[in-house]
Structures are given as C-alpha cells and as structure tokens.
Write a protein that holds these residues in place. Sequence first.
Motif, PDB file in Angstrom:
ATOM      1  N   GLU A   1     -10.342   3.645   0.043  1.00  0.00           N
ATOM      2  CA  GLU A   1     -10.179   3.038   1.787  1.00  0.00           C
ATOM      3  C   GLU A   1      -8.462   2.258   1.121  1.00  0.00           C
ATOM      4  O   GLU A   1      -8.650   1.244  -0.353  1.00  0.00           O
ATOM      5  N   PRO A   2      -7.143   2.140   1.410  1.00  0.00           N
ATOM      6  CA  PRO A   2      -6.642   1.190   0.786  1.00  0.00           C
ATOM      7  C   PRO A   2      -6.509  -0.243   0.613  1.00  0.00           C
ATOM      8  O   PRO A   2      -7.795  -0.495   1.975  1.00  0.00           O
ATOM      9  N   ALA A   3      -6.334  -1.339   0.052  1.00  0.00           N
ATOM     10  CA  ALA A   3      -7.104  -3.026   0.357  1.00  0.00           C
ATOM     11  C   ALA A   3      -5.947  -2.645   0.946  1.00  0.00           C
ATOM     12  O   ALA A   3      -4.941  -3.098   1.313  1.00  0.00           O
ATOM     13  N   ALA A   4      -6.340  -4.669   1.625  1.00  0.00           N
ATOM     14  CA  ALA A   4      -5.633  -4.901   3.054  1.00  0.00           C
ATOM     15  C   ALA A   4      -5.360  -5.982   3.066  1.00  0.00           C
ATOM     16  O   ALA A   4      -4.534  -6.226   4.124  1.00  0.00           O
TER      17      ALA A   4
ATOM     18  N   ASN B   1       1.487   7.374  -0.418  1.00  0.00           N
ATOM     19  CA  ASN B   1       0.523   7.413  -0.073  1.00  0.00           C
ATOM     20  C   ASN B   1       0.785   6.470   1.009  1.00  0.00           C
ATOM     21  O   ASN B   1      -0.501   5.492   0.721  1.00  0.00           O
ATOM     22  N   ALA B   2       1.688   6.046   1.756  1.00  0.00           N
ATOM     23  CA  ALA B   2       1.389   5.344   2.547  1.00  0.00           C
ATOM     24  C   ALA B   2       0.598   5.904   4.550  1.00  0.00           C
ATOM     25  O   ALA B   2       0.107   4.359   4.769  1.00  0.00           O
ATOM     26  N   ALA B   3      -0.037   6.573   4.028  1.00  0.00           N
ATOM     27  CA  ALA B   3      -0.871   6.865   5.144  1.00  0.00           C
ATOM     28  C   ALA B   3      -2.183   6.542   4.638  1.00  0.00           C
ATOM     29  O   ALA B   3      -2.845   7.810   3.925  1.00  0.00           O
ATOM     30  N   GLY B   4      -2.702   5.528   4.511  1.00  0.00           N
ATOM     31  CA  GLY B   4      -4.053   5.103   4.460  1.00  0.00           C
ATOM     32  C   GLY B   4      -4.455   5.643   2.533  1.00  0.00           C
ATOM     33  O   GLY B   4      -5.397   6.150   2.121  1.00  0.00           O
ATOM     34  N   GLY B   5      -3.242   5.479   2.217  1.00  0.00           N
ATOM     35  CA  GLY B   5      -3.154   6.198   0.899  1.00  0.00           C
ATOM     36  C   GLY B   5      -2.965   7.212   0.373  1.00  0.00           C
ATOM     37  O   GLY B   5      -3.125   7.571  -0.496  1.00  0.00           O
ATOM     38  N   PHE B   6      -2.713   8.036   0.972  1.00  0.00           N
ATOM     39  CA  PHE B   6      -3.038   9.552   1.093  1.00  0.00           C
ATOM     40  C   PHE B   6      -1.911  10.142   2.632  1.00  0.00           C
ATOM     41  O   PHE B   6      -2.345  10.964   3.553  1.00  0.00           O
TER      42      PHE B   6
ATOM     43  N   THR C   1       2.523  10.328   7.725  1.00  0.00           N
ATOM     44  CA  THR C   1       3.134  11.528   8.810  1.00  0.00           C
ATOM     45  C   THR C   1       3.619  11.146   9.543  1.00  0.00           C
ATOM     46  O   THR C   1       5.435  10.279   8.366  1.00  0.00           O
ATOM     47  N   GLU C   2       4.780  11.792  10.404  1.00  0.00           N
ATOM     48  CA  GLU C   2       6.262  11.993  10.655  1.00  0.00           C
ATOM     49  C   GLU C   2       6.196  10.432  11.590  1.00  0.00           C
ATOM     50  O   GLU C   2       7.034   9.704  11.128  1.00  0.00           O
ATOM     51  N   ALA C   3       5.259  10.210  11.670  1.00  0.00           N
ATOM     52  CA  ALA C   3       5.622   8.203  12.705  1.00  0.00           C
ATOM     53  C   ALA C   3       6.230   7.189  11.597  1.00  0.00           C
ATOM     54  O   ALA C   3       6.578   6.108  11.958  1.00  0.00           O
ATOM     55  N   ILE C   4       5.035   7.854  10.740  1.00  0.00           N
ATOM     56  CA  ILE C   4       4.712   6.829   9.381  1.00  0.00           C
ATOM     57  C   ILE C   4       6.434   6.507   8.683  1.00  0.00           C
ATOM     58  O   ILE C   4       7.018   6.290   8.183  1.00  0.00           O
TER      59      ILE C   4
ATOM     60  N   VAL D   1       4.286   3.407  -1.133  1.00  0.00           N
ATOM     61  CA  VAL D   1       4.304   2.571  -0.209  1.00  0.00           C
ATOM     62  C   VAL D   1       2.180   2.174  -0.319  1.00  0.00           C
ATOM     63  O   VAL D   1       2.370   3.538   0.068  1.00  0.00           O
ATOM     64  N   MET D   2       2.059   1.614  -0.627  1.00  0.00           N
ATOM     65  CA  MET D   2       0.077   2.423  -0.378  1.00  0.00           C
ATOM     66  C   MET D   2      -0.249   1.793   1.098  1.00  0.00           C
ATOM     67  O   MET D   2      -0.701   0.357   0.985  1.00  0.00           O
ATOM     68  N   GLY D   3      -0.551   2.257   2.165  1.00  0.00           N
ATOM     69  CA  GLY D   3      -1.577   1.974   3.625  1.00  0.00           C
ATOM     70  C   GLY D   3      -0.830   1.257   4.046  1.00  0.00           C
ATOM     71  O   GLY D   3       0.317   1.085   4.312  1.00  0.00           O
ATOM     72  N   ARG D   4      -1.291   0.366   5.025  1.00  0.00           N
ATOM     73  CA  ARG D   4      -1.147  -0.792   6.274  1.00  0.00           C
ATOM     74  C   ARG D   4      -0.572  -1.297   5.474  1.00  0.00           C
ATOM     75  O   ARG D   4       0.623  -2.202   6.226  1.00  0.00           O
ATOM     76  N   SER D   5      -1.037  -1.874   4.372  1.00  0.00           N
ATOM     77  CA  SER D   5      -0.846  -3.382   3.452  1.00  0.00           C
ATOM     78  C   SER D   5       1.421  -3.252   3.290  1.00  0.00           C
ATOM     79  O   SER D   5       1.649  -3.967   3.597  1.00  0.00           O
TER      80      SER D   5
END
Length: 271
Positions: free
Chosen positions: A230-233, A40-45, A48-51, A9-13
């Motif tokens: 930065e992850p692509a959006a 990679n879920a948190a901004g690509g890097f 977090t616990e919430a994510i 999972v890559m970033g917000r997208s």
Amino acid sequence: MRLLFVGDVMGRSGRAAIAAEMPRLRRELRADAVVVNGENAAGGFGITEAICAEILDAGADAVTLGNHAWDQREALVFIERQPRLIRPLNFPKGAPGRGANLIELANGQRLLVINAMGRVFMDALDDPFAAIEREVEMCGLGAAADAILVDLHAEATSEKQAMGHFLDGRVSLVVGTHTHIPTADHQILPGGTGYQTDAGMTGDFDSVIGVDKEEPIRRFLTKLPGSRYEPAAGPATLCGVLVETDDRTGLARRIGPLRVGGRLAPTMPDF
C-alpha cells in the motif's frame, strides 16, 4: 523553452501534492511544458482515466507510464482516446496507445515526448535504444520538434547513463524514472543534452520507495508473501527536474533539480 519533468506520482499522497503544488510551480518556474510520470498514481499500481484527467487538469501537458502501465485494466482502453498519455515505446507490437507523441504547446512550440523501458532487471521488451533511435530520426530536434524529452523507465543506472550518452546532442532531456530516489547527477552532457539518472518520486519518503514500510520490511525479514503493498500516506515530496533549452538548437542551456514539500530538503532551480 522551459521543460519541467515531475517524477513518479505515488498514490493518493503524490496526487495531492500534484494538485496542491503543480499549478503554482508551473507559474513560478515559467514552465512552457510539464510532463509527469503517472504509472504509480492509482494506489501505487497504474493509472485510471479519472486520475490521468486530474494530472492533466493540474497543468501537465503529458503523462508518461512504465512497467505498471496496464495494472488498471481500464488503461488498455482509455489510452486510445487520450493522446497525452504515453506508454513505453518498446512494448511489443500491437500494444494499445503510443510510445511517443509530438505535442503542440500553448506557446505554439512542439515538444516530442518519448517514454521507453529499460531491459536490465526489467521485463524482456524490445530494444529501447533502437526504438528511440527510430523516433528521433523521424521527428528530429530543430526540424519537426522544438524540444525532445525522453523518460527512460529503468532499474539500472548504467542503462540510463548509456542512454543519455547515446542520445547526447540529439534530444533536449533524458531523465530516468522507476527507482523513486532522486539522484544528484543533474548535468548537461558534452553534446548539449540535459540528463538526470532518476528524477525521484512524488510521494511520501517515510516509506520504502513510496510503499508503507511495514510490509516490505516484513518480506525482507521472512521471505514470505503477505498483504498487498500500500502506498505510504504521509505528506509527499514533489520531485522533478527543470531544463531550459536554446530555442535555436533545442539543446539544454541550464538544468536544475526540484524538491518541494514532505521530508526531503527542499531545492529549487536557480534560474
């Protein structure tokens, strides 16, 4: 058992695709278990616990990691209280968390999830082959576990293929992560283990492996450091693989790739 594995999972997208698609996919594919790579879920890097909670709430039974496991420092702490977050098994002794976990599913079956990192073109870690061998010997297929899924987070296709053949007949699925590009080699190996070299990512493919493309192109051209990746959006393609196992043996009977949304041609398992 029907096992759905979802690629990095890559970033917000990527997170948006998980929230929008995974509950529906789990229902439509009749998946008994879902495992998602979230490194990679948190901004690509990192994560977090919430994510991590978001991914689990969307229907995942476990979240695996990789070389970015500790990029978000809070992961060093909350992984100890989140048994469904699984980091690479072959990290050095003393690393927080766990590299494998036997998860009891809603249907009462037990799924052993193992995460390990390769060593070719990666950090120098303990031997992933020996580490996974120990776990499989302690919690064997058809004995303690009804199914065993191995996420090998690795760069080299040769190392991933070698791991698939090494574990053939002893685990349900060996699937690769890390390179973010879905491979076309989904298959059942001669001994009955499902295999795919890389599940691909859940992210925007109008990118360089999920990263906004301008900065990596600039670095290739100039060989100079610059701004942060930065992850692509853009809209994400959710990539993964579905395996159906034999409840008697725990080995794979059918396997198929999954791609939904975004830029890549869609495909759904035909079973």
